[in-house]
Write a protein that holds these residues in place. Sequence first.
Motif, PDB file in Angstrom:
ATOM      1  N   MET A 214       0.955  -1.120  -0.040  1.00 37.65           N
ATOM      2  CA  MET A 214       0.090   0.012  -0.031  1.00 37.65           C
ATOM      3  C   MET A 214       0.777   1.205  -0.027  1.00 37.65           C
ATOM      4  N   PRO A 215       0.857   2.062  -0.975  1.00 35.55           N
ATOM      5  CA  PRO A 215       1.346   3.355  -1.044  1.00 35.55           C
ATOM      6  C   PRO A 215       1.282   4.311   0.186  1.00 35.55           C
ATOM      7  N   THR A 216       2.098   4.739   0.733  1.00 36.39           N
ATOM      8  CA  THR A 216       1.875   5.944   1.437  1.00 36.39           C
ATOM      9  C   THR A 216       2.648   7.331   1.302  1.00 36.39           C
ATOM     10  N   VAL A 217       2.012   8.197   1.116  1.00 35.68           N
ATOM     11  CA  VAL A 217       2.646   9.621   0.957  1.00 35.68           C
ATOM     12  C   VAL A 217       2.519  10.259   2.007  1.00 35.68           C
TER      13      VAL A 217
ATOM     14  N   LEU B  65      -5.828  18.555  -1.305  1.00 37.26           N
ATOM     15  CA  LEU B  65      -4.508  17.855  -1.439  1.00 37.26           C
ATOM     16  C   LEU B  65      -4.405  16.430  -1.283  1.00 37.26           C
ATOM     17  N   ILE B  66      -5.336  15.975  -0.269  1.00 34.75           N
ATOM     18  CA  ILE B  66      -5.412  14.376  -0.348  1.00 34.75           C
ATOM     19  C   ILE B  66      -5.960  14.123  -1.445  1.00 34.75           C
ATOM     20  N   SER B  67      -6.829  14.402  -2.063  1.00 29.49           N
ATOM     21  CA  SER B  67      -7.661  14.052  -3.300  1.00 29.49           C
ATOM     22  C   SER B  67      -6.680  13.804  -4.567  1.00 29.49           C
ATOM     23  N   GLU B  68      -6.024  14.859  -4.686  1.00 28.98           N
ATOM     24  CA  GLU B  68      -5.032  15.052  -5.783  1.00 28.98           C
ATOM     25  C   GLU B  68      -3.929  14.239  -5.774  1.00 28.98           C
TER      26      GLU B  68
ATOM     27  N   ASP C  11      -4.728  10.812  -6.569  1.00 31.21           N
ATOM     28  CA  ASP C  11      -5.030  10.620  -7.837  1.00 31.21           C
ATOM     29  C   ASP C  11      -3.754  10.502  -8.464  1.00 31.21           C
ATOM     30  N   ALA C  12      -2.720  11.151  -8.126  1.00 26.44           N
ATOM     31  CA  ALA C  12      -1.489  11.221  -8.807  1.00 26.44           C
ATOM     32  C   ALA C  12      -0.930   9.751  -8.655  1.00 26.44           C
ATOM     33  N   VAL C  13      -1.030   9.302  -7.336  1.00 24.31           N
ATOM     34  CA  VAL C  13      -0.381   8.048  -7.021  1.00 24.31           C
ATOM     35  C   VAL C  13      -1.026   6.989  -7.910  1.00 24.31           C
ATOM     36  N   VAL C  14      -2.332   6.769  -8.154  1.00 22.94           N
ATOM     37  CA  VAL C  14      -3.047   5.985  -8.725  1.00 22.94           C
ATOM     38  C   VAL C  14      -2.747   5.995 -10.245  1.00 22.94           C
ATOM     39  N   SER C  15      -2.505   7.482 -10.873  1.00 21.42           N
ATOM     40  CA  SER C  15      -2.167   7.515 -12.192  1.00 21.42           C
ATOM     41  C   SER C  15      -0.983   6.947 -12.517  1.00 21.42           C
ATOM     42  N   SER C  16       0.163   7.249 -11.594  1.00 18.96           N
ATOM     43  CA  SER C  16       1.612   6.907 -11.782  1.00 18.96           C
ATOM     44  C   SER C  16       1.968   5.640 -11.532  1.00 18.96           C
ATOM     45  N   ILE C  17       1.424   4.837 -10.798  1.00 18.63           N
ATOM     46  CA  ILE C  17       2.130   3.521 -10.322  1.00 18.63           C
ATOM     47  C   ILE C  17       0.587   2.604 -10.466  1.00 18.63           C
TER      48      ILE C  17
ATOM     49  N   ARG D  79      -2.472   5.971   0.791  1.00 19.55           N
ATOM     50  CA  ARG D  79      -2.699   6.569   2.127  1.00 19.55           C
ATOM     51  C   ARG D  79      -1.972   7.823   2.037  1.00 19.55           C
ATOM     52  N   VAL D  80      -2.505   8.842   2.663  1.00 10.79           N
ATOM     53  CA  VAL D  80      -1.869  10.239   2.403  1.00 10.79           C
ATOM     54  C   VAL D  80      -1.798  10.752   3.811  1.00 10.79           C
ATOM     55  N   ILE D  81      -0.594  11.215   4.441  1.00 11.22           N
ATOM     56  CA  ILE D  81      -0.694  11.818   5.870  1.00 11.22           C
ATOM     57  C   ILE D  81      -0.109  12.831   5.912  1.00 11.22           C
TER      58      ILE D  81
END
Length: 63
Positions: free
Chosen positions: A1-4, A20-23, A26-32, A40-42
């Motif tokens: 699970m990617p965590t930013v 910010l969390i939404s965008e 979306d960037a993580v979904v699109s890129s990988i 997850r975004v913290i």
Amino acid sequence: MPTVHVYMMSGRTSQQKEALISEVTDAVVSSISAPKENVRVIISEVPKSEYGIGGVTGEKLGR
């Protein structure tokens, strides 16, 4: 699970943080090609007095 993990100075509104969390998600979904539900975004907010930019605190910079 990617965590930013995003570190930023405090002071943003709840709406700005939600955007910010939404965008970022979306960037993580699109890129990988990660499933959106696994991303997850913290956000860690740092007081302006404890955030330095160019040798000066964010508080003194008026940011």
